[in-house]
Scaffold this motif. Structure first.
Motif, PDB file in Angstrom:
ATOM      1  N   ASP A   1       0.836  -1.205   0.000  1.00  0.00           N
ATOM      2  CA  ASP A   1       0.000   0.000   0.000  1.00  0.00           C
ATOM      3  C   ASP A   1       0.869   1.253   0.000  1.00  0.00           C
ATOM      4  OD1 ASP A   1      -2.648   1.415   0.460  1.00  0.00           O
ATOM      5  OD2 ASP A   1      -1.551   2.019   2.267  1.00  0.00           O
ATOM      6  N   ALA A   2       1.951   1.218   0.762  1.00  0.00           N
ATOM      7  CA  ALA A   2       2.868   2.360   0.809  1.00  0.00           C
ATOM      8  C   ALA A   2       3.563   2.563  -0.527  1.00  0.00           C
ATOM      9  CB  ALA A   2       3.900   2.147   1.922  1.00  0.00           C
ATOM     10  N   VAL A   3       3.932   1.475  -1.168  1.00  0.00           N
ATOM     11  CA  VAL A   3       4.585   1.569  -2.478  1.00  0.00           C
ATOM     12  C   VAL A   3       3.639   2.219  -3.485  1.00  0.00           C
ATOM     13  CG1 VAL A   3       5.559   0.249  -4.396  1.00  0.00           C
ATOM     14  CG2 VAL A   3       6.084  -0.398  -2.037  1.00  0.00           C
ATOM     15  N   GLU A   4       2.381   1.806  -3.463  1.00  0.00           N
ATOM     16  CA  GLU A   4       1.400   2.383  -4.386  1.00  0.00           C
ATOM     17  C   GLU A   4       1.237   3.889  -4.143  1.00  0.00           C
ATOM     18  OE1 GLU A   4      -2.110   0.107  -3.786  1.00  0.00           O
ATOM     19  OE2 GLU A   4      -1.241  -1.735  -4.634  1.00  0.00           O
ATOM     20  N   LYS A   5       1.266   4.298  -2.885  1.00  0.00           N
ATOM     21  CA  LYS A   5       1.146   5.728  -2.567  1.00  0.00           C
ATOM     22  C   LYS A   5       2.373   6.507  -3.055  1.00  0.00           C
ATOM     23  CE  LYS A   5      -1.861   5.165   1.455  1.00  0.00           C
ATOM     24  NZ  LYS A   5      -1.974   5.278   2.933  1.00  0.00           N
ATOM     25  N   VAL A   6       3.542   5.916  -2.924  1.00  0.00           N
ATOM     26  CA  VAL A   6       4.764   6.577  -3.410  1.00  0.00           C
ATOM     27  C   VAL A   6       4.705   6.735  -4.920  1.00  0.00           C
ATOM     28  CG1 VAL A   6       7.249   6.295  -3.718  1.00  0.00           C
ATOM     29  CG2 VAL A   6       6.212   5.887  -1.479  1.00  0.00           C
ATOM     30  N   PHE A   7       4.317   5.671  -5.636  1.00  0.00           N
ATOM     31  CA  PHE A   7       4.223   5.747  -7.097  1.00  0.00           C
ATOM     32  C   PHE A   7       3.153   6.749  -7.544  1.00  0.00           C
ATOM     33  CE2 PHE A   7       6.186   1.326  -7.746  1.00  0.00           C
ATOM     34  CZ  PHE A   7       7.389   1.868  -8.174  1.00  0.00           C
ATOM     35  N   ALA A   8       2.096   6.853  -6.757  1.00  0.00           N
ATOM     36  CA  ALA A   8       1.001   7.764  -7.120  1.00  0.00           C
ATOM     37  C   ALA A   8       1.348   9.222  -6.849  1.00  0.00           C
ATOM     38  CB  ALA A   8      -0.267   7.386  -6.360  1.00  0.00           C
ATOM     39  N   SER A   9       2.356   9.469  -6.046  1.00  0.00           N
ATOM     40  CA  SER A   9       2.742  10.847  -5.733  1.00  0.00           C
ATOM     41  C   SER A   9       3.415  11.509  -6.935  1.00  0.00           C
ATOM     42  CB  SER A   9       3.693  10.866  -4.535  1.00  0.00           C
ATOM     43  OG  SER A   9       4.981  10.409  -4.917  1.00  0.00           O
ATOM     44  N   LYS A  10       3.595  12.812  -6.791  1.00  0.00           N
ATOM     45  CA  LYS A  10       4.269  13.568  -7.854  1.00  0.00           C
ATOM     46  C   LYS A  10       5.763  13.703  -7.603  1.00  0.00           C
ATOM     47  CE  LYS A  10       0.075  16.274  -8.733  1.00  0.00           C
ATOM     48  NZ  LYS A  10      -0.537  17.641  -8.762  1.00  0.00           N
ATOM     49  N   ALA A  11       6.240  13.055  -6.556  1.00  0.00           N
ATOM     50  CA  ALA A  11       7.629  13.220  -6.134  1.00  0.00           C
ATOM     51  C   ALA A  11       8.591  12.454  -7.029  1.00  0.00           C
ATOM     52  CB  ALA A  11       7.789  12.738  -4.682  1.00  0.00           C
ATOM     53  N   THR A  12       9.763  13.041  -7.210  1.00  0.00           N
ATOM     54  CA  THR A  12      10.848  12.283  -7.829  1.00  0.00           C
ATOM     55  C   THR A  12      11.400  11.321  -6.777  1.00  0.00           C
ATOM     56  OG1 THR A  12      12.484  13.956  -7.210  1.00  0.00           O
ATOM     57  CG2 THR A  12      11.475  14.152  -9.400  1.00  0.00           C
ATOM     58  N   LEU A  13      11.848  10.152  -7.230  1.00  0.00           N
ATOM     59  CA  LEU A  13      12.192   9.079  -6.305  1.00  0.00           C
ATOM     60  C   LEU A  13      13.695   8.879  -6.237  1.00  0.00           C
ATOM     61  CD1 LEU A  13       9.452   6.485  -7.360  1.00  0.00           C
ATOM     62  CD2 LEU A  13       9.274   8.408  -5.747  1.00  0.00           C
ATOM     63  N   GLY A  14      14.216   8.761  -5.020  1.00  0.00           N
ATOM     64  CA  GLY A  14      15.634   8.535  -4.823  1.00  0.00           C
ATOM     65  C   GLY A  14      16.028   7.077  -5.014  1.00  0.00           C
ATOM     66  N   THR A  15      17.309   6.838  -5.069  1.00  0.00           N
ATOM     67  CA  THR A  15      17.820   5.485  -5.285  1.00  0.00           C
ATOM     68  C   THR A  15      17.661   4.630  -4.028  1.00  0.00           C
ATOM     69  OG1 THR A  15      20.066   6.138  -4.645  1.00  0.00           O
ATOM     70  CG2 THR A  15      19.495   6.307  -6.980  1.00  0.00           C
ATOM     71  N   TYR A  16      17.579   3.319  -4.239  1.00  0.00           N
ATOM     72  CA  TYR A  16      17.511   2.323  -3.162  1.00  0.00           C
ATOM     73  C   TYR A  16      16.386   2.656  -2.175  1.00  0.00           C
ATOM     74  CZ  TYR A  16      21.900   0.845  -5.168  1.00  0.00           C
ATOM     75  OH  TYR A  16      22.854   0.411  -6.053  1.00  0.00           O
ATOM     76  N   LEU A  17      15.299   3.151  -2.718  1.00  0.00           N
ATOM     77  CA  LEU A  17      14.204   3.686  -1.898  1.00  0.00           C
ATOM     78  C   LEU A  17      13.598   2.628  -0.976  1.00  0.00           C
ATOM     79  CD1 LEU A  17      12.733   6.399  -1.570  1.00  0.00           C
ATOM     80  CD2 LEU A  17      11.058   5.589  -3.229  1.00  0.00           C
ATOM     81  N   PHE A  18      13.317   1.438  -1.521  1.00  0.00           N
ATOM     82  CA  PHE A  18      12.697   0.369  -0.726  1.00  0.00           C
ATOM     83  C   PHE A  18      13.661  -0.819  -0.545  1.00  0.00           C
ATOM     84  CE2 PHE A  18       9.118   2.405  -3.042  1.00  0.00           C
ATOM     85  CZ  PHE A  18       8.445   2.920  -1.944  1.00  0.00           C
ATOM     86  N   SER A  19      14.914  -0.595  -0.719  1.00  0.00           N
ATOM     87  CA  SER A  19      15.889  -1.678  -0.603  1.00  0.00           C
ATOM     88  C   SER A  19      15.783  -2.360   0.760  1.00  0.00           C
ATOM     89  CB  SER A  19      17.302  -1.124  -0.800  1.00  0.00           C
ATOM     90  OG  SER A  19      18.270  -2.141  -0.595  1.00  0.00           O
ATOM     91  N   GLY A  20      15.704  -3.702   0.737  1.00  0.00           N
ATOM     92  CA  GLY A  20      15.649  -4.463   1.977  1.00  0.00           C
ATOM     93  C   GLY A  20      14.298  -4.471   2.658  1.00  0.00           C
TER      94      GLY A  20
END
Length: 375
Positions: A30-49
């Motif tokens: 659910d959190a991943v879907e919210k991040v993708f739905a945002s307008k924010a640019t995404l940093g590297t290794y965001l959900f690593s581990g």
């Protein structure tokens, strides 16, 4: 953070930094879907581990480097937009539960180690469309220990690590179980491999390779160094085969079209030999549907017929006699008939061999172009 996270991202957030949720094992899809739905640019290794991310994942937009590295709960990955051009380095590295990937058709680049260590992955299809994948990164699929089937466009360029301790490591060539490779597309194979060894040179066990009709060349070193038996099908569309294309292979069976460039390649390299006997480099040649001789010898008469689904206007038969030591004694020439037909022997001998050849060039007309006959 190891406990559950209820994530809300307001529209005012314009960027999410590198490693922002790294090792948050309580994070859910659910959190991943919210991040993708945002307008924010995404940093590297965001959900690593983030090992709590389980099940299928659909990515709706471009993803950054290492975003899902070591997310061991992911089971499948797809992309809802075919406009995604890059799967960056380490994007899904170490996702040991990942069994299926569906790549976007607009993909042009797969980064280094993008899927390395995905031990449940069994097959990869990289689409052949205009502007298809141009580059497959070093060790992109290395360590995918169940990876058995790969389909790649002929246009793809393969990268290799140049570090001394990782010499010759291309996209597929270590710790994979590759049994099937399909080369798709139209035109020449990309000449830039970045290395003299094939990108799958030490992968898996025995390998079946099918080059699809439409591919026009096999590049130099294309299958150089494959350390297991390789069954290679070459279509009539291939008009050139580069140097060392099958060098250093343990055993090769070439499936070629009669009278094609691949047939000439086999002939010029001495690969056309007696049925079931390889040349000294362990190369067998098979020509599906080619003409063959079926013959028996009785009381000084050769009874024969020519079998196969290839039409021929005319052909010459050469019947040779040999002594018990294999020394040539005599030969007689005659026009072959489709048969059944027969010919009286010129003389007696201990062994006889029949050859079916082109009357103009005397090139053999079938792969097993000798039939040893013993009365």
């Amino acid at each position: 953070i190891t406990h559950a996270i209820d994530l809300t991202i307001p529209d005012s957030v314009t960027s999410i930094g590198n490693n922002a949720f790294q090792n948050c094992t309580g994070l859910t899809m659910d959190a991943v879907e919210k991040v993708f739905a945002s307008k924010a640019t995404l940093g590297t290794y965001l959900f690593s581990g983030c090992t709590g991310l389980t099940g299928p994942l659909t990515a709706p937009r471009d993803i950054p480097e290492g975003i899902f590295q070591n997310c061991t709960g992911l089971t499948s990955v797809s992309f809802s937009s075919n406009d995604i051009e890059t799967i960056p380095a380490n994007a899904f590295k170490g996702c040991t539960g990942l069994a299926e990937i569906s790549l976007p058709t607009g993909l042009t680049t797969i980064g280094n180690d993008a899927f390395s260590g995905c031990t449940e992955l069994t097959s990869v299809t990289i689409h052949d469309v205009p502007g298809a994948v141009e580059t497959i990164g070093a060790t992109a699929f290395v360590g995918c220990t169940k990876l058995a089937s790969v389909s790649v466009p002929a246009s793809a360029k393969y990268l290799y690590y140049e570090y001394k301790w990782r010499n010759y490591q291309g996209p597929f060539n270590l710790d994979t179980a590759i049994q099937s490779i399909t080369i798709t597309g139209a035109g020449d194979m990309n000449e830039d491999y970045g290395n003299s060894y094939a990108p799958w040179y030490s992968a898996g066990g025995d390998i079946t390779v099918v080059i699809e009709e439409g591919v026009t060349s096999i590049r130099a070193n294309a299958f150089n160094g494959i350390t297991h038996a390789i069954d290679l099908t070459i279509p009539d569309s291939v008009t050139s085969i580069g140097n060392n294309a099958i060098k250093n292979c343990e055993k090769v069976t070439l499936q070629v079209v009669w009278n094609s460039a691949a047939y000439d390649f086999a002939l010029e390299n001495g690969y056309l030999n007696v049925e079931d006997e390889p040349d000294e480099n362990q190369v067998y040649v098979v020509i599906p549907g080619a003409l063959r001789i079926a013959a028996t010898l009785e009381s000084g008469t050769l009874h024969y017929r020519i079998v196969g689904d290839k039409d021929f206007a005319s052909a010459r038969m050469i019947l040779c006699g040999y002594n018990s030591a294999g020394r040539f004694l005599w030969a007689q020439f005659f026009d072959a008939e489709t048969g059944p037909a027969e010919i009286e022997l010129l003389d007696e001998a201990d062994q006889y061999r029949a050859f079916l050849v082109n009357p103009a060039s005397f090139k053999p007309l079938c792969p097993c172009w000798e039939t040893t006959l013993e009365e």
